[in-house]
Design a protein around this motif. Sequence first.
Motif, PDB file in Angstrom:
ATOM      1  N   ILE A   5       0.827  -1.199   0.000  1.00 39.94           N
ATOM      2  CA  ILE A   5       0.000   0.000   0.000  1.00 39.94           C
ATOM      3  C   ILE A   5       0.867   1.257   0.000  1.00 39.94           C
ATOM      4  N   VAL A   6       0.519   2.211  -0.855  1.00 35.03           N
ATOM      5  CA  VAL A   6       1.179   3.513  -0.914  1.00 35.03           C
ATOM      6  C   VAL A   6       0.173   4.574  -0.493  1.00 35.03           C
ATOM      7  N   VAL A  77      -2.676  -1.179  -3.414  1.00 34.50           N
ATOM      8  CA  VAL A  77      -3.554  -0.059  -3.058  1.00 34.50           C
ATOM      9  C   VAL A  77      -2.770   1.245  -3.146  1.00 34.50           C
ATOM     10  N   LEU A  78      -3.289   2.187  -3.936  1.00 34.16           N
ATOM     11  CA  LEU A  78      -2.758   3.547  -3.969  1.00 34.16           C
ATOM     12  C   LEU A  78      -3.793   4.447  -3.322  1.00 34.16           C
ATOM     13  N   PRO A 126      -8.817  -7.205  -7.821  1.00 34.96           N
ATOM     14  CA  PRO A 126      -8.387  -5.923  -8.382  1.00 34.96           C
ATOM     15  C   PRO A 126      -7.538  -5.121  -7.410  1.00 34.96           C
ATOM     16  N   ALA A 127      -6.635  -4.328  -7.974  1.00 36.59           N
ATOM     17  CA  ALA A 127      -5.944  -3.316  -7.179  1.00 36.59           C
ATOM     18  C   ALA A 127      -6.935  -2.196  -6.875  1.00 36.59           C
ATOM     19  N   ILE A 188      -8.480  -2.900 -11.965  1.00 38.66           N
ATOM     20  CA  ILE A 188      -8.308  -1.818 -10.998  1.00 38.66           C
ATOM     21  C   ILE A 188      -9.690  -1.318 -10.587  1.00 38.66           C
ATOM     22  N   ALA A 189      -9.904  -1.171  -9.287  1.00 34.17           N
ATOM     23  CA  ALA A 189     -11.156  -0.616  -8.773  1.00 34.17           C
ATOM     24  C   ALA A 189     -10.846   0.702  -8.075  1.00 34.17           C
ATOM     25  N   SER A 190     -11.603   1.736  -8.400  1.00 33.82           N
ATOM     26  CA  SER A 190     -11.354   3.063  -7.837  1.00 33.82           C
ATOM     27  C   SER A 190     -12.525   3.496  -6.980  1.00 33.82           C
ATOM     28  N   VAL A 191     -12.248   4.380  -6.009  1.00 30.82           N
ATOM     29  CA  VAL A 191     -13.307   4.849  -5.125  1.00 30.82           C
ATOM     30  C   VAL A 191     -12.897   6.173  -4.497  1.00 30.82           C
TER      31      VAL A 191
END
Length: 283
Positions: A5-6, A77-78, A126-127, A188-191
């Motif tokens: 994780i970043v 995770v970013l 997913p990331a 990739i999943a974004s939120v």
Amino acid sequence: MAKNIVITGASDGIGASLAGRLVDAGHTVSIVGRNPLKTTAVARRLGVKGYLADFTRLADVRRLGDELRTEHPRIDVLINNAGTWFDEFALTEDGFERTLQCNALAPALLTELLLASLRRPGDAPPATVQWTSSTSSRWVRRFDPARIGLDDEQARATYQNLRVYGTSKLVGNLYVAEFQRQHLDDGIASVSVHPGLVATSFGTNGEGSRVSGLMKTFLAKRVLTTPERSAARLQHFAEGTGGVDWIPGDYYEGRRHRRQRQLLDDGLRRDLWARVRGLLGLP
């Protein structure tokens, strides 16, 4: 399962608390901060790697992207947590209003630079690309992507820091929503997540900010939540899985899913996506 994780904006406040919680949970964490002394102190205390970048300089973001991509070929995770606002209108050396650049353009650029580390093949989980947002993004009623990034006299004369801050967070929410659509097949999943109104040093930018003064008032302390409580809300998304524990591409306040009218506008999302990428010189 432990994740790599970043977290940006992790030298203080929510970011530092979140980093500590994730380290305690067994994850590998790297933190990014603007202040060398604070970033080094938090990194040493947690036993993690610290990186430096000032988001008012896009050259710093590009350097950071190169460093992270080289040292972390896989990022699970970013967390784009870095954010600020300023009392007065001013441009960065890149020619953009400072709040917009720090809260929206810089994290968008970093996300794009790290795509190779975030992509997942096949049926792998997913990331996650997670943006720390704000309820102020829902206060913005009139929004024209074509106006973003313009330096004009009207913008200077009518500058209102809270409105600019809310707009920068709306830009982030729209970018996240369109990013999700653009990368459906990349694993990739974004939120976007608003973690609550937090009593931190946020808004302290060396200019005698009225925002940081408000944070210290008695009323604010009664209304605002703590960095630890907000970090716990963000941790839920970092440790969860998009499509299972939360809806990819959407906006949350705490763990509560909130429908944001602008995010449902396909044309607005696409226009914003194109505008941001154009400003950043991305293809």
